[in-house]
Design a protein around this motif. Structure first.
Motif, short mmCIF file in Angstrom:
data_model
loop_
_atom_site.label_atom_id
_atom_site.label_comp_id
_atom_site.label_asym_id
_atom_site.label_seq_id
_atom_site.Cartn_x
_atom_site.Cartn_y
_atom_site.Cartn_z
N VAL A 1 24.18 71.21 -47.67
CA VAL A 1 22.87 70.86 -48.22
C VAL A 1 21.91 69.03 -48.11
O VAL A 1 22.10 68.65 -47.25
CB VAL A 1 23.33 70.20 -49.57
CG1 VAL A 1 22.20 69.88 -50.72
CG2 VAL A 1 24.22 71.45 -50.36
N TYR A 2 20.23 70.04 -47.68
CA TYR A 2 19.83 69.31 -46.59
C TYR A 2 18.22 69.16 -47.04
O TYR A 2 17.85 70.17 -47.43
CB TYR A 2 19.62 69.71 -44.47
CG TYR A 2 19.55 71.09 -45.00
CD1 TYR A 2 18.84 71.22 -44.49
CD2 TYR A 2 20.01 72.58 -45.24
CE1 TYR A 2 18.14 72.68 -44.50
CE2 TYR A 2 20.03 73.84 -45.09
CZ TYR A 2 18.86 73.74 -44.27
OH TYR A 2 18.31 75.61 -44.21
N HIS A 3 17.69 68.42 -46.75
CA HIS A 3 16.40 68.59 -46.77
C HIS A 3 15.13 69.41 -45.70
O HIS A 3 16.29 69.20 -44.33
CB HIS A 3 15.90 67.20 -47.46
CG HIS A 3 15.13 66.54 -46.36
ND1 HIS A 3 15.68 64.61 -46.46
CD2 HIS A 3 15.41 65.78 -44.61
CE1 HIS A 3 15.67 64.16 -45.88
NE2 HIS A 3 15.12 64.70 -44.62
N ALA A 4 14.08 69.56 -45.78
CA ALA A 4 13.27 69.96 -44.69
C ALA A 4 11.98 69.84 -45.84
O ALA A 4 12.16 70.13 -46.63
CB ALA A 4 13.74 71.66 -44.36
N TRP A 5 11.06 69.62 -44.42
CA TRP A 5 9.90 69.43 -45.21
C TRP A 5 9.15 70.24 -45.21
O TRP A 5 9.26 71.58 -45.37
CB TRP A 5 9.12 68.87 -43.20
CG TRP A 5 8.65 67.21 -43.09
CD1 TRP A 5 9.74 67.39 -42.19
CD2 TRP A 5 8.51 66.75 -43.80
NE1 TRP A 5 9.72 65.40 -41.89
CE2 TRP A 5 8.36 65.08 -43.44
CE3 TRP A 5 8.20 66.58 -45.04
CZ2 TRP A 5 8.65 63.84 -43.92
CZ3 TRP A 5 7.25 64.89 -45.71
CH2 TRP A 5 8.07 63.95 -44.90
N ASN A 6 7.78 70.84 -46.94
CA ASN A 6 7.09 71.73 -46.69
C ASN A 6 6.32 71.71 -45.75
O ASN A 6 6.10 70.84 -45.01
CB ASN A 6 6.26 71.66 -48.21
CG ASN A 6 5.81 70.12 -48.20
OD1 ASN A 6 5.50 69.96 -47.10
ND2 ASN A 6 4.84 70.79 -49.31
N LYS A 7 5.40 72.74 -45.51
CA LYS A 7 4.66 73.31 -44.28
C LYS A 7 3.41 71.91 -44.03
O LYS A 7 3.02 71.78 -43.34
CB LYS A 7 3.21 74.88 -44.69
CG LYS A 7 4.92 75.96 -44.43
CD LYS A 7 4.16 76.90 -44.35
CE LYS A 7 5.01 78.38 -44.58
NZ LYS A 7 5.88 77.87 -43.17
N ALA A 8 3.12 71.51 -45.65
CA ALA A 8 1.94 70.58 -46.12
C ALA A 8 2.76 69.10 -45.35
O ALA A 8 1.90 68.68 -44.98
CB ALA A 8 1.34 70.77 -46.50
N MET A 9 4.48 69.16 -44.92
CA MET A 9 4.34 67.91 -44.77
C MET A 9 4.36 66.68 -46.29
O MET A 9 4.08 65.55 -45.29
CB MET A 9 4.32 67.63 -43.28
CG MET A 9 5.40 67.69 -41.97
SD MET A 9 5.40 67.14 -41.00
CE MET A 9 6.42 66.26 -41.12
N THR A 10 4.28 66.82 -47.12
CA THR A 10 4.24 65.92 -48.41
C THR A 10 5.21 66.13 -49.34
O THR A 10 5.28 64.90 -49.78
CB THR A 10 2.78 66.79 -49.21
OG1 THR A 10 3.72 68.19 -49.78
CG2 THR A 10 1.55 67.02 -48.48
N GLU A 11 6.15 66.95 -48.93
CA GLU A 11 7.43 67.25 -49.78
C GLU A 11 8.82 67.20 -49.22
O GLU A 11 8.54 68.29 -47.82
CB GLU A 11 7.29 67.15 -50.79
CG GLU A 11 6.93 67.29 -51.41
CD GLU A 11 6.30 67.93 -52.75
OE1 GLU A 11 6.86 69.45 -53.14
OE2 GLU A 11 6.33 68.11 -54.06
N ARG A 12 10.06 66.38 -48.96
CA ARG A 12 11.11 66.94 -48.54
C ARG A 12 11.99 67.35 -49.60
O ARG A 12 12.17 66.85 -50.23
CB ARG A 12 11.76 65.99 -47.54
CG ARG A 12 11.27 65.49 -46.10
CD ARG A 12 12.30 63.94 -46.01
NE ARG A 12 11.63 62.83 -46.44
CZ ARG A 12 11.97 61.46 -46.71
NH1 ARG A 12 13.32 61.47 -45.67
NH2 ARG A 12 11.59 61.06 -46.94
#
Length: 357
Positions: A318-329
């Motif tokens: 289970v991990y985080h990754a950026w949305n395309k706009a790099m406003t949310e992980r």
């Protein structure tokens, strides 16, 4: 005596039942998910599996959840469909303006223990971060701060990860800063372990697990650090987010390396024969081997936890990754595989995948 027609009817009914069962299996097998499995802001995800249900905890920084608490809580029965469940931690006294990072929860003898770091933010960049633990009688909280896990000699301690060995002894892995370059290591954040006397007290016998020594883990060059009298370091490296898994008698300390804003950020590991080490990261010089970015699709995958799927056997990251706009992980999941070359994630994926087992 049953007639031939009766036998034919029974056979037909059996075939119809089998066909329905096969259809149900086919529908289940056809179910898919696509990352992210939760599209809101959810950095540093930790997932606890308790009594057949999943509880996810995510970093909130200085922000508060709608109920005025700290750390977002989500619940799920399948690792894919997540529902908000409020906040976890009741704000401690004197913590207004502080940053709260990287929650992890463990259950032990009827109590849930929430480990996290607090510091920095509006209360001052020179304050650093300290590890704390809070308790609750329910997995979703609310948690009340119980103790400071003091680490003498360190101004910056984050990413607490409690681990129970097979003999029942608990340990705490965490990340802390090192400013020296002894033995060829790079200045920056590294990984250490200490024994827990109980769930709220460290033994004060910390040992270094791993420090940065490879080019790919650089966080920033020519970085000035207010915590260390505004000293400027030619290179500052980062290893963070430890998570330990014992597999076939060996201890694997997974971690995230590099700058979380860059395509270099990802998950690697070091391995030892003993929980206290020494740990080796042989093979880690080229970049993250477990989980890494996919150009044009996935950026900054990391700060993960491990959890078993609904079958109680299949391991998932289970991990985080950026949305395309790099406003949310955002919250993502993928299967963990144990290969002849070591642990590898079957991801990061960005297309439909079979539903978690």
């Amino acid at each position: 005596m049953p007639s031939r027609r009766h036998f034919l009817q029974q056979a037909a009914a059996g075939l119809a039942t089998l066909a329905l069962q096969n259809q149900a299996l086919a529908r289940a097998a056809a179910r898919t998910y696509t990352n992210p499995v939760y599209t809101g802001q959810f950095p540093d995800p930790f997932v606890l599996r308790h009594q057949g249900r999943y509880y996810a905890f995510g970093t909130t920084g200085q922000a508060r959840t709608p109920d005025g608490r700290i750390f977002t809580v989500l619940t799920s029965s399948d690792l894919v469909d997540w529902q908000p469940a409020g906040g976890a931690l009741t704000p401690p006294e004197g913590a207004a303006g502080a940053e709260f990072w990287a929650p992890e929860v463990m259950y032990h003898q009827g109590t849930f223990y929430l480990y996290y770091s607090m510091g920095g933010g509006a209360i001052g960049a020179s304050v650093g971060h300290r590890l704390h633990v809070a308790t609750s009688k329910t997995p979703q909280g609310p948690y009340t701060q119980a103790a400071l896990l003091d680490v003498p000699g360190s101004k910056f301690t984050i990413d607490a990860h409690p681990f129970q060995d097979s003999d029942g002894q608990w340990y705490l892995f965490y990340a802390r800063d090192f400013t020296d370059s002894d033995q060829g290591y790079r200045p920056g954040t590294g990984l250490v372990v200490d024994r827990l006397v109980d769930m709220t007290r460290l033994a004060g016998e910390s040992r270094t697990v791993m420090r940065a020594r490879h080019d790919w883990t650089v966080f920033e060059k020519n970085r000035t650090m207010p915590l260390y009298d505004n000293q400027t370091f030619a290179e500052w490296h980062t290893l963070e987010g430890p998570f330990v898994r014992k597999h076939k008698g060996k201890y694997y300390c997974f971690y995230s390396g590099a700058n979380f804003l860059t395509p270099r950020y990802g998950v690697d590991y070091c391995v030892a024969d003993s929980v206290l080490g020494p740990y080796s990261d042989a093979g880690a010089d080229k970049g993250p081997r477990v989980l890494g970015a996919v150009a044009g699709h996935v950026r900054g995958p990391g700060h993960h936890s491990h959890v078993l799927g609904p079958d109680g056997k299949t391991e998932h990251l289970v991990y985080h990754a950026w949305n395309k706009a790099m406003t949310e992980r955002q919250l993502c999941i993928d299967k963990l595989l144990w290969t002849g070359q070591g642990p590898r994630c079957q991801g990061p994926t960005y297309t439909p995948q079979p539903f978690p087992q």
